[in-house]
Scaffold this active site. Structure first.
Site, PDB file in Angstrom:
ATOM      1  N   GLU A  62       0.822  -1.211   0.000  1.00 26.69           N
ATOM      2  CA  GLU A  62       0.000   0.000   0.000  1.00 26.69           C
ATOM      3  C   GLU A  62       0.853   1.256   0.000  1.00 26.69           C
ATOM      4  O   GLU A  62       0.524   2.244  -0.661  1.00 26.69           O
ATOM      5  CB  GLU A  62      -0.948  -0.004   1.198  1.00 26.69           C
ATOM      6  CG  GLU A  62      -2.063  -1.032   1.114  1.00 26.69           C
ATOM      7  CD  GLU A  62      -3.013  -0.806  -0.058  1.00 26.69           C
ATOM      8  OE1 GLU A  62      -3.045   0.321  -0.594  1.00 26.69           O
ATOM      9  OE2 GLU A  62      -3.702  -1.758  -0.452  1.00 26.69           O
ATOM     10  N   TYR A 145      -6.373   6.361   4.455  1.00 28.61           N
ATOM     11  CA  TYR A 145      -6.579   5.314   3.451  1.00 28.61           C
ATOM     12  C   TYR A 145      -5.759   4.068   3.780  1.00 28.61           C
ATOM     13  O   TYR A 145      -6.282   2.951   3.766  1.00 28.61           O
ATOM     14  CB  TYR A 145      -6.223   5.803   2.040  1.00 28.61           C
ATOM     15  CG  TYR A 145      -6.083   4.622   1.111  1.00 28.61           C
ATOM     16  CD1 TYR A 145      -7.211   3.958   0.661  1.00 28.61           C
ATOM     17  CD2 TYR A 145      -4.820   4.112   0.782  1.00 28.61           C
ATOM     18  CE1 TYR A 145      -7.099   2.815  -0.129  1.00 28.61           C
ATOM     19  CE2 TYR A 145      -4.702   2.981  -0.006  1.00 28.61           C
ATOM     20  CZ  TYR A 145      -5.851   2.338  -0.459  1.00 28.61           C
ATOM     21  OH  TYR A 145      -5.736   1.197  -1.216  1.00 28.61           O
ATOM     22  N   ASP A 163      -9.553   4.539  -2.385  1.00 37.00           N
ATOM     23  CA  ASP A 163      -8.483   5.049  -3.239  1.00 37.00           C
ATOM     24  C   ASP A 163      -9.106   5.614  -4.510  1.00 37.00           C
ATOM     25  O   ASP A 163     -10.325   5.772  -4.611  1.00 37.00           O
ATOM     26  CB  ASP A 163      -7.463   3.949  -3.537  1.00 37.00           C
ATOM     27  CG  ASP A 163      -8.031   2.819  -4.380  1.00 37.00           C
ATOM     28  OD1 ASP A 163      -9.264   2.807  -4.656  1.00 37.00           O
ATOM     29  OD2 ASP A 163      -7.257   1.932  -4.789  1.00 37.00           O
TER      30      ASP A 163
END
Length: 391
Positions: A62, A145, A163
């Protein structure tokens, strides 16, 4: 929270939006999960069906995928796991090596935060990632996020990370015509309504895969979508126009002159940039300041040249590198030094900030040159792809 670090700003849940009908929510969730079970992407960081996700791999991917494509991140991810198979291995690594191996991925503050986060997990959490959004959000470099993505995918927490792919899918599903970035709070609030205890990690990845493979930015494949017939943008035939965006302003242009100094054997003069800021703590070749306005003329640029203004040759052409908020246009000056001149430069710059030093050509691939610096070096005819430079 460690002392000296300000608390992070947590993003509010967003505006009130009409509640989704539970029956419709469950129908959409199950249709998407069924599609995902038959169409999921095989990604190097993704656990296979029936396997338990590795929080370290999820977190690492990520961080790498922020502002980076899947295709670009894949080789770096595999290289990082080969070099540092556990988060404690990454935490124990010298930061300079982490930055060097990150070179080419861009947005280098991510690499500094990556190392700081690994150290926080190792030192403060016994080498185990926190398993809640709140706990993850307190780690260095982990924003809302990333905290939601790791919580959902690695720990099956009922949350929906948003996202760019999820924003696009949600904007089309509800025909949200408010332009980005103003639409972000509404899109987060609408996506959050899909949070559920049943397979939250798979649902989060399914939303991402849907946006990446079918609900693409241009010419979405609505006829193949598991939500066809449910999507408001499809019904109104405006899917290709969403999400709407405000017009982008022109990027300002900055100008620089880089100095490529070569010692006998083509050893390259490099140094380390200051901490913080753009390309902080990364490796660079000496250069003038990067300024807006007029390009540097040769005489004023040479006032910044290592070992004085003589012996430098301006190369034809300009190197262009586009950053998020500006465009850099740089000229390159080259100087081949004798052994005596190289020794004189060492003496003149001894003890200076940035640890000025020589790098042999065969070591350029591990010197940690960010992409813009690699372009400047390549323009001078130094290095090549075989040496591992990210050109």
């Amino acid at each position: 929270m460690p002392r000296g670090r300000p608390p992070k700003t947590r993003i509010a849940a967003g505006p009130a939006v009409p509640p989704i009908d539970p029956a419709r929510r469950d129908r959409l969730r199950m249709r998407l999960l069924h599609w995902y079970d038959h169409n999921r992407r095989v990604l190097p960081w993704r656990a296979a069906p029936g396997e338990t996700a590795d929080p370290y791999a999820v977190w690492l991917s990520e961080i790498m995928l922020q502002q980076t494509t899947v295709a670009a991140a894949g080789p770096y991810f595999r290289a990082f796991l080969d070099r540092w198979p556990r988060v404690t291995d990454l935490a124990a690594a010298p930061r300079e090596e982490v930055l060097a191996r990150w070179a080419g991925l861009g947005y280098y503050a991510r690499a500094r935060n990556l190392h700081a986060c690994a150290q926080a997990v190792a030192d403060n959490h016994g080498g185990r990632f926190p398993d809640t959004e709140a706990g993850l959000l307190d780690l260095p470099g982990v924003g809302p996020y990333t905290a939601a993505a790791v919580a959902a995918i690695a720990f099956d927490r009922p949350t929906v990370p948003v996202d760019g792919n999820v924003e696009r899918v949600t904007a089309r599903l509800y025909a949200v015509t408010t332009p980005l970035p103003d639409a972000k709070p509404e899109l987060r609030a609408r996506a959050a309504q899909f949070a559920h205890d049943y397979r939250p990690g798979d649902f989060a990845q399914a939303m991402m895969d849907l946006g990446a493979t079918l609900c693409t930015p241009r010419r979405p494949a609505c006829h193949r979508c598991p939500w066809t017939g449910e999507c408001a943008a499809e019904a109104r035939e405006i899917a290709d126009d969403l999400p709407a965006r405000l017009p982008k302003g022109e990027r300002p242009v900055r100008h620089a002159v880089a100095f490529v100094a070569l010692a006998p054997g083509d050893a390259l003069r490099i140094r380390t940039r200051p901490e913080g800021g753009l390309l902080g703590a990364m490796t660079e070749v000496p250069a003038t300041p990067w300024r807006e306005g007029a390009p540097w003329d040769e005489a004023e640029a040479l006032a910044h040249a290592p070992l004085g203004p003589t012996g430098w040759r301006m190369l034809p052409g300009t190197v262009v590198h586009v950053f998020t908020h500006f465009r850099l246009e740089a000229r390159v000056m080259l100087r081949r030094m004798t052994r005596a001149e190289a020794a004189a430069l060492d003496a003149a710059e001894a003890g200076e900030a940035g640890d000025p030093r020589w790098c042999k050509p065969e070591h350029l691939g591990v010197a940690g040159l960010p992409s813009v610096m690699a372009k400047l070096v390549e323009h001078a005819g130094v290095g090549n792809r075989q040496q591992g430079l990210p050109f």
